[in-house]
Design a protein around this motif. Structure first.
Motif, PDB file in Angstrom:
ATOM      1  N   ARG A  44      46.693  51.330  41.370  1.00 50.78           N
ATOM      2  CA  ARG A  44      46.214  49.983  40.404  1.00 50.78           C
ATOM      3  C   ARG A  44      44.711  49.729  40.606  1.00 50.78           C
ATOM      4  O   ARG A  44      44.146  49.378  39.604  1.00 50.78           O
ATOM      5  CB  ARG A  44      47.066  48.724  40.688  1.00 50.78           C
ATOM      6  N   ARG A  45      44.326  49.904  41.887  1.00 55.28           N
ATOM      7  CA  ARG A  45      43.119  49.469  42.279  1.00 55.28           C
ATOM      8  C   ARG A  45      42.127  50.517  41.720  1.00 55.28           C
ATOM      9  O   ARG A  45      40.861  50.337  41.704  1.00 55.28           O
ATOM     10  CB  ARG A  45      42.633  49.304  43.630  1.00 55.28           C
ATOM     11  N   ARG A  46      42.437  51.761  41.398  1.00 51.09           N
ATOM     12  CA  ARG A  46      41.629  52.793  41.069  1.00 51.09           C
ATOM     13  C   ARG A  46      41.069  52.434  39.569  1.00 51.09           C
ATOM     14  O   ARG A  46      41.706  52.122  38.741  1.00 51.09           O
ATOM     15  CB  ARG A  46      42.414  54.004  40.818  1.00 51.09           C
ATOM     16  N   ARG A  47      39.640  52.522  39.474  1.00 51.16           N
ATOM     17  CA  ARG A  47      38.986  52.353  38.326  1.00 51.16           C
ATOM     18  C   ARG A  47      38.288  53.633  37.744  1.00 51.16           C
ATOM     19  O   ARG A  47      37.950  54.586  38.687  1.00 51.16           O
ATOM     20  CB  ARG A  47      38.012  51.200  38.502  1.00 51.16           C
ATOM     21  N   PRO A  48      38.414  54.074  36.537  1.00 48.09           N
ATOM     22  CA  PRO A  48      37.726  55.227  35.863  1.00 48.09           C
ATOM     23  C   PRO A  48      36.301  55.358  36.686  1.00 48.09           C
ATOM     24  O   PRO A  48      35.658  54.495  36.602  1.00 48.09           O
ATOM     25  CB  PRO A  48      37.748  54.993  34.437  1.00 48.09           C
ATOM     26  N   ARG A  49      35.915  56.600  37.015  1.00 55.70           N
ATOM     27  CA  ARG A  49      34.438  56.904  37.396  1.00 55.70           C
ATOM     28  C   ARG A  49      33.981  57.825  36.777  1.00 55.70           C
ATOM     29  O   ARG A  49      34.491  58.964  36.237  1.00 55.70           O
ATOM     30  CB  ARG A  49      34.424  57.107  39.050  1.00 55.70           C
ATOM     31  N   CYS A  74      48.669  51.233  26.716  1.00 53.64           N
ATOM     32  CA  CYS A  74      49.398  50.436  27.740  1.00 53.64           C
ATOM     33  C   CYS A  74      48.643  50.246  28.981  1.00 53.64           C
ATOM     34  O   CYS A  74      48.820  49.252  29.548  1.00 53.64           O
ATOM     35  CB  CYS A  74      50.804  51.039  28.071  1.00 53.64           C
ATOM     36  N   ASN A  75      48.090  51.284  29.461  1.00 55.77           N
ATOM     37  CA  ASN A  75      47.387  50.931  30.739  1.00 55.77           C
ATOM     38  C   ASN A  75      46.102  50.042  30.521  1.00 55.77           C
ATOM     39  O   ASN A  75      45.677  49.221  31.425  1.00 55.77           O
ATOM     40  CB  ASN A  75      46.839  52.323  31.211  1.00 55.77           C
ATOM     41  N   GLU A  76      45.215  50.111  29.338  1.00 51.29           N
ATOM     42  CA  GLU A  76      44.406  49.114  28.950  1.00 51.29           C
ATOM     43  C   GLU A  76      44.979  47.724  29.354  1.00 51.29           C
ATOM     44  O   GLU A  76      44.521  46.779  29.388  1.00 51.29           O
ATOM     45  CB  GLU A  76      43.769  49.316  27.780  1.00 51.29           C
ATOM     46  N   LEU A  77      46.109  47.552  28.538  1.00 46.98           N
ATOM     47  CA  LEU A  77      46.919  45.955  28.496  1.00 46.98           C
ATOM     48  C   LEU A  77      47.181  45.824  29.997  1.00 46.98           C
ATOM     49  O   LEU A  77      46.914  44.545  30.223  1.00 46.98           O
ATOM     50  CB  LEU A  77      48.110  46.291  27.719  1.00 46.98           C
ATOM     51  N   ALA A  78      47.639  46.685  30.860  1.00 50.27           N
ATOM     52  CA  ALA A  78      47.962  46.153  32.168  1.00 50.27           C
ATOM     53  C   ALA A  78      46.857  45.912  32.656  1.00 50.27           C
ATOM     54  O   ALA A  78      46.501  44.788  33.496  1.00 50.27           O
ATOM     55  CB  ALA A  78      48.787  47.390  32.793  1.00 50.27           C
ATOM     56  N   ARG A  79      45.782  46.636  32.854  1.00 49.50           N
ATOM     57  CA  ARG A  79      44.367  46.460  33.361  1.00 49.50           C
ATOM     58  C   ARG A  79      43.644  45.068  32.828  1.00 49.50           C
ATOM     59  O   ARG A  79      43.574  43.972  33.720  1.00 49.50           O
ATOM     60  CB  ARG A  79      43.464  47.671  33.219  1.00 49.50           C
ATOM     61  N   ASP A  80      43.754  44.757  31.515  1.00 46.62           N
ATOM     62  CA  ASP A  80      43.041  43.490  31.079  1.00 46.62           C
ATOM     63  C   ASP A  80      44.094  42.219  31.284  1.00 46.62           C
ATOM     64  O   ASP A  80      43.465  41.262  31.453  1.00 46.62           O
ATOM     65  CB  ASP A  80      42.944  43.746  29.679  1.00 46.62           C
ATOM     66  N   SER A  81      45.214  42.431  31.231  1.00 39.55           N
ATOM     67  CA  SER A  81      46.133  41.208  31.539  1.00 39.55           C
ATOM     68  C   SER A  81      46.486  40.927  33.099  1.00 39.55           C
ATOM     69  O   SER A  81      46.897  39.862  33.312  1.00 39.55           O
ATOM     70  CB  SER A  81      47.557  41.497  30.741  1.00 39.55           C
ATOM     71  N   GLN A 130      55.170  42.505  38.451  1.00 33.95           N
ATOM     72  CA  GLN A 130      54.782  43.766  39.466  1.00 33.95           C
ATOM     73  C   GLN A 130      55.224  44.731  38.892  1.00 33.95           C
ATOM     74  O   GLN A 130      56.307  44.772  38.430  1.00 33.95           O
ATOM     75  CB  GLN A 130      55.340  43.094  40.968  1.00 33.95           C
ATOM     76  N   PRO A 131      54.785  46.006  39.135  1.00 31.56           N
ATOM     77  CA  PRO A 131      53.401  45.916  39.728  1.00 31.56           C
ATOM     78  C   PRO A 131      52.269  45.700  39.021  1.00 31.56           C
ATOM     79  O   PRO A 131      52.022  46.453  37.954  1.00 31.56           O
ATOM     80  CB  PRO A 131      53.130  47.681  40.358  1.00 31.56           C
ATOM     81  N   ALA A 132      51.476  44.804  39.350  1.00 29.72           N
ATOM     82  CA  ALA A 132      50.414  44.389  38.417  1.00 29.72           C
ATOM     83  C   ALA A 132      49.512  45.559  38.162  1.00 29.72           C
ATOM     84  O   ALA A 132      48.784  46.359  39.040  1.00 29.72           O
ATOM     85  CB  ALA A 132      49.593  43.308  39.130  1.00 29.72           C
ATOM     86  N   GLY A 133      48.859  45.690  36.965  1.00 26.32           N
ATOM     87  CA  GLY A 133      47.894  46.434  36.646  1.00 26.32           C
ATOM     88  C   GLY A 133      48.451  47.825  36.326  1.00 26.32           C
ATOM     89  O   GLY A 133      47.672  48.813  36.428  1.00 26.32           O
ATOM     90  N   THR A 134      49.802  47.977  36.390  1.00 29.67           N
ATOM     91  CA  THR A 134      50.314  49.556  36.515  1.00 29.67           C
ATOM     92  C   THR A 134      51.381  49.406  35.141  1.00 29.67           C
ATOM     93  O   THR A 134      52.060  48.542  34.838  1.00 29.67           O
ATOM     94  CB  THR A 134      51.155  49.791  37.454  1.00 29.67           C
TER      95      THR A 134
END
Length: 375
Positions: free
Chosen positions: A33-38, A268-275, A346-350
């Motif tokens: 979840r903590r991975r951000r696009p690089r 859906c990943n953008e939704l999980a990340r933003d919410s 949970q799992p948040a952001g995923t």
């Protein structure tokens, strides 16, 4: 030691092992979840235009950094700008570089109108006006340009919008792959209407307005280099009327998004990340036409990452979900609408997927560019 003691000790050991395994899984999910696009590499590649993790990295590290402001940083389908009347102005823009320019079910002209109308609709706006800019290669047939303009006119009339301004540029042969069309759009958001990932709550339901994967597969097969024959037509269409039906039936709808580049999985990943919450999807509930599923299977592509141009995702509170689904299914464009998942703490952001076999897998953003130049 008695048999009962040994059994009790074995049970405690098993419980400890299961707890350790659970903790390990949760730690791995949290690390994921903590991975951000690089942003990798020194030059732009086709992957940066695919709508997945590379696109997100390009936008975040180049354009958001350059133009940072509150309206932009929301990174929605359009900017929401408040007006003194209490309404808000929605403003969106998009470029279209599809190849081939015509494909089963539509053309670049249809996409140029539908894409911007739908982006405005995802903000909760009623689309009103469009601009259109054309970059045309020298040698492009006038008759074909006229047909594409006609497609745009038909699409605009059907969507209830008008093309009110525009521009043309001509470039050298080979410099623009025939034709590039850019449209921008303006619409009005009624006073009090708010759609945002920050309004999403655990227990909310995720709705999909219809079947997925048709546009991306139709364009890929139209190129004729895959030796696959299938009766697949693009789903390109304006969804603003369908959105109106949804919002009338479920006025507390939290969030909307159309899953274009990168498909349902990426959105859906953008939704999980933003919410900051989890999204749990059910593979058995995903509506995919058999011919699309078959073509994706042959190409090794997951339909959840294939672009759509006439569908949208909605997050609706559970008490309004039955009315929302009924309203969608009554409309010709929403006959196959379905509840495909729910929001979890949970799992948040995923994003996770319950598979048809009963397991669970993580759904990541689209990586790479398996379907270039499709919209």
């Amino acid at each position: 030691m008695t048999v009962a003691d040994r059994t009790d000790r074995t049970d405690r050991t098993d419980r400890t092992d299961r707890a350790d395994r659970k903790d390990e899984v949760l730690e791995r999910i949290e690390a994921f979840r903590r991975r951000r696009p690089r942003l990798l590499g020194e030059v732009v590649t086709s992957a940066h235009g695919a709508g997945g993790s590379a696109s997100a990295a390009l936008v975040d590290t180049v354009f958001v950094d350059a133009f940072r402001n509150p309206a932009l940083e929301v990174l929605g389908d359009g900017a929401i700008l408040p007006l003194p009347s209490g309404e808000s102005l929605a403003f969106s823009t998009d470029s279209f570089v599809v190849r081939p320019l015509r494909f089963p079910g539509g053309s670049i002209g249809h996409l140029a109108v539908h894409g911007t109308v739908n982006d405005l609709a995802m903000t909760g706006a009623r689309p009103l006006w469009l601009s259109a800019a054309f970059v045309i290669e020298e040698g492009f047939p006038i008759d074909e340009l006229r047909r594409i303009a006609g497609d745009m006119a038909d699409a605009a009339q059907a969507a209830g919008v008008r093309v009110v301004t525009g521009d043309t540029k001509v470039v050298d042969t080979g410099a623009a792959d025939g034709l590039i069309v850019t449209t921008a759009g303006v619409g009005l958001v009624p006073a009090g209407r708010q759609l945002s990932a920050h309004r999403v709550r655990p227990g909310d339901q995720v709705l999909l307005s219809g079947t997925i994967g048709e546009h991306g597969m139709a364009v890929m097969l139209a190129r004729g280099n895959l030796a696959i024959e299938a009766d697949i037509r693009s789903d390109t269409a304006a969804v603003n009327a369908l959105v109106d039906e949804l919002l009338a039936a479920a006025p507390s709808t939290r969030w909307l998004r159309d899953p274009t580049r990168g498909g349902v999985g990426t959105v859906c990943n953008e939704l999980a990340r933003d919410s900051g919450l989890g999204v749990l999807l059910d593979e058995r509930c995903l509506p995919v036409r058999p011919e699309v599923h078959g073509a994706c299977e042959l190409l090794g592509i997951d339909p959840i990452h294939v672009a759509n141009e006439g569908k949208f995702l909605a997050v609706v509170p559970p008490e309004q979900t039955p009315a929302a689904l009924a309203a969608l299914q009554k409309h010709p464009q929403g006959r196959l609408a379905a509840v495909i998942g729910e929001i979890t703490e949970q799992p948040a952001g995923t994003v996770a997927m319950r598979t048809a076999l009963g397991g669970t897998r993580i759904v990541d953003m689209l990586v790479g560019d398996p379907l270039p130049r499709i919209c």
